[in-house]
Motif scaffolding. Structure first.
Motif, short mmCIF file in Angstrom:
data_model
loop_
_atom_site.label_atom_id
_atom_site.label_comp_id
_atom_site.label_asym_id
_atom_site.label_seq_id
_atom_site.Cartn_x
_atom_site.Cartn_y
_atom_site.Cartn_z
N ARG A 1 3.97 -9.67 -42.94
CA ARG A 1 4.22 -9.26 -41.55
C ARG A 1 4.28 -10.49 -40.67
N GLY A 2 5.39 -10.64 -39.98
CA GLY A 2 5.57 -11.74 -39.04
C GLY A 2 5.64 -11.22 -37.62
N PHE A 3 5.46 -12.10 -36.65
CA PHE A 3 5.41 -11.69 -35.26
C PHE A 3 6.44 -12.48 -34.46
N LEU A 4 7.17 -11.75 -33.62
CA LEU A 4 8.23 -12.36 -32.82
C LEU A 4 7.89 -12.25 -31.35
N PRO A 5 8.12 -13.30 -30.57
CA PRO A 5 7.79 -13.25 -29.14
C PRO A 5 8.77 -12.37 -28.38
N GLU A 6 8.25 -11.56 -27.48
CA GLU A 6 9.12 -10.65 -26.74
C GLU A 6 9.89 -11.35 -25.63
N THR A 7 9.46 -12.54 -25.23
CA THR A 7 10.09 -13.21 -24.09
C THR A 7 10.81 -14.50 -24.47
N ASN A 8 11.02 -14.75 -25.76
CA ASN A 8 11.68 -15.98 -26.19
C ASN A 8 12.64 -15.65 -27.33
N GLN A 9 13.86 -15.26 -26.97
CA GLN A 9 14.84 -14.85 -27.96
C GLN A 9 15.18 -15.98 -28.93
N ALA A 10 15.28 -17.20 -28.43
CA ALA A 10 15.66 -18.32 -29.30
C ALA A 10 14.63 -18.52 -30.40
N LEU A 11 13.34 -18.46 -30.03
CA LEU A 11 12.29 -18.63 -31.03
C LEU A 11 12.27 -17.45 -31.99
N ALA A 12 12.48 -16.24 -31.48
CA ALA A 12 12.51 -15.06 -32.34
C ALA A 12 13.64 -15.18 -33.37
#
Length: 734
Positions: free
Chosen positions: A419-430
């Motif tokens: 399970r990985g986690f993606l930032p909701e406010t940083n599309q580039a990092l996601a």
């Protein structure tokens, strides 16, 4: 707690007096060096110092404590946990009971001595252990530690406040929103002016869809944080969220006023889109549905023609752009395709670098909601947990809100799943996090329910990209290859409803655990008599299309004992709007027999299904999760499948069970069948027994897992033929 509780809590500003005894192991000078680094906020130096002391003096309580605390402050949560577990004597629970419930920790709170500590208490160590578990993403263990700490009646008030607040955060991350609200409110009872706690309360009440409470929490958090220069961006985000709340609550004037404030501070196309593409949750009439829809289409057409590029739209748009369109009961393909063109042009997503095809197929599931307690998790999590591990590697990418400790990336193991986690406010990092996994298949369960996943899907994140019916409409997104549905869920000509290639499995693509019912309820538990006939429709109120009113009216006219039972909306405004409409469409006398029940826990809701004579499936957008729950206890559901998949999930379940008598072809047949079931106990019992005898096929069905595996293999083969992988002769052998 002793005299030690009278001293100032961490960070420790009081040094040791010369000659004060530190025990036989560590000198006062060595401790002062580490404490001075803490006072200077040089946490890396303090960590290095106390780690060395701990290695030299492994049984010294203060050295071990500060080693753990500084490991936490330098984002080394695993080391912090190891040190603080040893210091507190805490034993982590490694197993769950047979029902999947975590057992209580075996070490009670008050039995661990502080040893030779001069600079901390057991409460200090336990608190930071809870923080370290939270930072490591082990939220249940964090909650267990903090609950143990807060159970002490002697805990000082200041500690009690911050423990309640931290426990609220951990409960939010564990998707225990109701408990989170309880503890956040306890923290605010001690300190009602803490802006951070009010902000967390705003998030938690939003997660519970308690819109009125959420609006109040947002308003208070904004007021308390507005003059804090360090919170400018946080306040703007709160205002955006509050504006959407006002819109959902029908508080249009306040919504427009707040939008203007935000736009004056930070102009954005996201604000313009949210205002221009507005749709209400509850419509006053059938005519109003068409009027709002035409206004939406007109505004969108103007934007497609005239709007400049919007490169930051993924961060600016605060809500899915067309979520409520699906409830109109019409073909939305052209609208979603127009939105897809508008955003694709602005985002200009880069090409995914090609990779060689591996022996296993890497499947990445991307959703905010892939957790067991959410409807999306209930429907789909089992599908991916049961993919053959010899052939598939499974990653779940969960959108992590700002308060989540893994909001900027991070991984945890969840059984056979990573399970990985993606930032909701940083599309580039996601995008970077997902791309780095080297997926073969990017699987989106619910595009349209969340803005972060919606915009992520515009990128080519894997050679194969597909979506399924978590939100049952086409996406209109150019890089989405397949829509996964089922044969009996789709009408003739369904290909025309999708911008993706439609794939129809033989089985409904879910792996749903059969609900366990341990309690018996009666009609009296819900405020009814045994003589009342309950026609329940326990769905979100925005599914109550104005065309559905005529069916309610027909039932109420034919059965004088009928009560149409709905669940209250997330705000009383929705209830009031529906009642006002029913007064016009049904008449005052019939409206009195439309009953709104408070939203209730899952087991009590299933108990209502058992007590009811019949369940009504809404037209245009029917039940999914609720239908499966009803079938688990044999409740007959009347359904009228329409022209689009979102009205045909219940009928597909009936086809799977080979129980098709409750699928009706017309408005009149719907009314007749519902009344027959409610008024004829023998007929009702016959349907119930037929459903109970056949319903197991709907639950934990391994056949659909194998079907999905076959689809993934074929889709990856097709992607390879289309040149989305590096050719074999270009692969470098290591």
């Amino acid at each position: 707690m002793g005299k030690q509780q009278q001293r100032k809590q961490y960070p420790h500003k009081t040094g040791l007096k010369n000659g004060q005894n530190m025990g036989k192991q560590i000198s006062a000078k060595a401790m002062r060096q580490g404490l001075q680094a803490i006072e200077n906020k040089d946490y890396p130096a303090a960590f290095k110092h106390f780690k060395a002391l701990h290695q030299q003096y492994p049984h010294h309580a203060d050295a071990q404590y500060f080693y753990g605390v500084m490991a936490f402050h330098t984002q080394q949560a695993d080391e912090a946990i190891t040190a603080l577990q040893a210091q507190t004597g805490w034993q982590k629970v490694a197993k769950s009971d047979s029902d999947g419930n975590d057992e209580a920790s075996s070490k009670p709170y008050a039995t661990v001595p502080t040893g030779n500590a001069l600079y901390h208490t057991h409460e200090d160590a336990l608190y930071f252990l809870g923080l370290a578990y939270h930072e490591a993403g082990e939220f249940k263990e964090a909650c267990r530690v903090l609950e143990a700490l807060i159970a002490s009646p002697a805990l000082p008030v200041e500690y009690r406040k911050k423990t309640h607040a931290m426990l609220g955060r951990s409960l939010m991350s564990a998707y225990e929103s109701a408990k989170a609200v309880e503890h956040l409110n306890k923290a605010l009872a001690i300190d009602p002016n803490c802006g951070v706690t009010w902000t967390n309360l705003a998030h938690a009440t939003m997660a519970m869809d308690k819109l009125d409470d959420a609006a109040e929490a947002h308003e208070t958090a904004i007021r308390l944080n507005e003059n804090n220069t360090a919170q400018v961006q946080a306040v703007l985000r709160l205002k955006r969220s509050l504006a959407m709340l006002y819109k959902r609550l029908g508080r249009e004037a306040e919504c427009q006023q707040l939008y203007q404030q935000i736009f004056n501070a930070t102009p954005s196309y996201g604000l313009i889109l949210e205002q221009s593409l507005f749709l209400p949750n509850i419509y006053p009439s059938l005519t109003s549905v068409g009027n709002y829809r035409n206004q939406f289409i007109g505004n969108l057409a103007a934007m497609v023609q005239d709007a400049p590029l919007m490169p930051h739209i993924a961060e600016e748009l605060n809500c899915p752009p067309a979520f409520l369109l699906a409830y109109h009961g019409e073909n939305d393909r052209e609208i979603h395709s127009a939105l897809g063109q508008l955003f694709h042009r602005s985002l200009n997503p880069p090409e995914l670098p090609k990779k060689p095809r591996g022996q296993k197929i890497k499947v990445g599931v991307i959703s905010r909601f892939m957790v067991e307690k959410h409807t999306i998790g209930k429907l789909y999590l089992g599908l991916f947990k049961h993919l053959n591990p010899d052939d598939f590697d499974v990653y779940i990418f969960q959108i992590a809100p700002k308060f989540h400790p893994k909001a900027h990336g991070g991984w945890v193991k969840d059984g056979n799943i990573t399970r990985g986690f993606l930032p909701e406010t940083n599309q580039a990092l996601a995008q970077k996090i997902v791309a780095h996994a080297g997926l073969d298949v990017a699987f989106f369960t619910d595009i349209g329910m969340d803005p972060t996943t919606y915009f992520l899907a515009f990128n080519r994140l894997a050679p194969v990209q597909c979506v399924t019916f978590g939100h049952p409409v086409t996406t209109g997104i150019p890089n989405m290859d397949y829509f996964i549905s089922a044969r009996h869920m789709e009408p003739d000509g369904a290909d025309d409803h999708y911008s993706e290639q439609l794939v129809c499995l033989e089985n409904i693509p879910t792996y749903y655990a059969k609900p366990k019912v341990t309690q018996t309820f009666t009609k009296a538990d819900y405020g009814f008599t045994e003589d009342d006939h309950l026609y329940i429709c326990p769905q979100s109120l925005f599914k109550m299309h104005p065309e559905y009113d005529a069916i309610f009216k027909g039932i109420l006219e034919k059965d004088p004992k009928a009560n149409i039972v709905l669940l209250e909306g997330v705000t009383k405004i929705w209830d009031d709007q529906l009642v006002a409409r029913y007064q016009q469409s049904l008449g005052a006398e019939h409206t009195q027999r439309i009953r709104f029940l408070s939203r209730m826990p899952r087991e009590k809701l299933i108990g209502l299904m058992q007590c009811a004579e019949v369940m009504l499936d809404p037209i245009h957008f029917g039940g999914g999760n609720t239908s499966l729950e009803a079938f688990a206890v044999g409740t007959p559901i009347v359904t009228w499948p329409g022209g689009y998949m979102r009205s045909r999930v219940t009928s597909a379940a009936y086809h799977a069970m080979q129980v098709t008598e409750l699928i009706v072809p017309t408005h009149a047949a719907y009314i007749d069948k519902a009344v027959e079931i409610a008024t004829n106990p023998a007929v009702r019992e016959q349907y119930k027994q037929s459903i109970l005898a056949a319903s197991d096929i709907l639950f934990e069905n391994e056949t659909v897992v194998r079907e999905l595996e076959t689809f993934f293999r074929l889709a990856v083969d097709e992607a390879e033929k289309q040149g989305r992988y590096l050719p074999t002769d270009e692969c470098i052998a290591f």
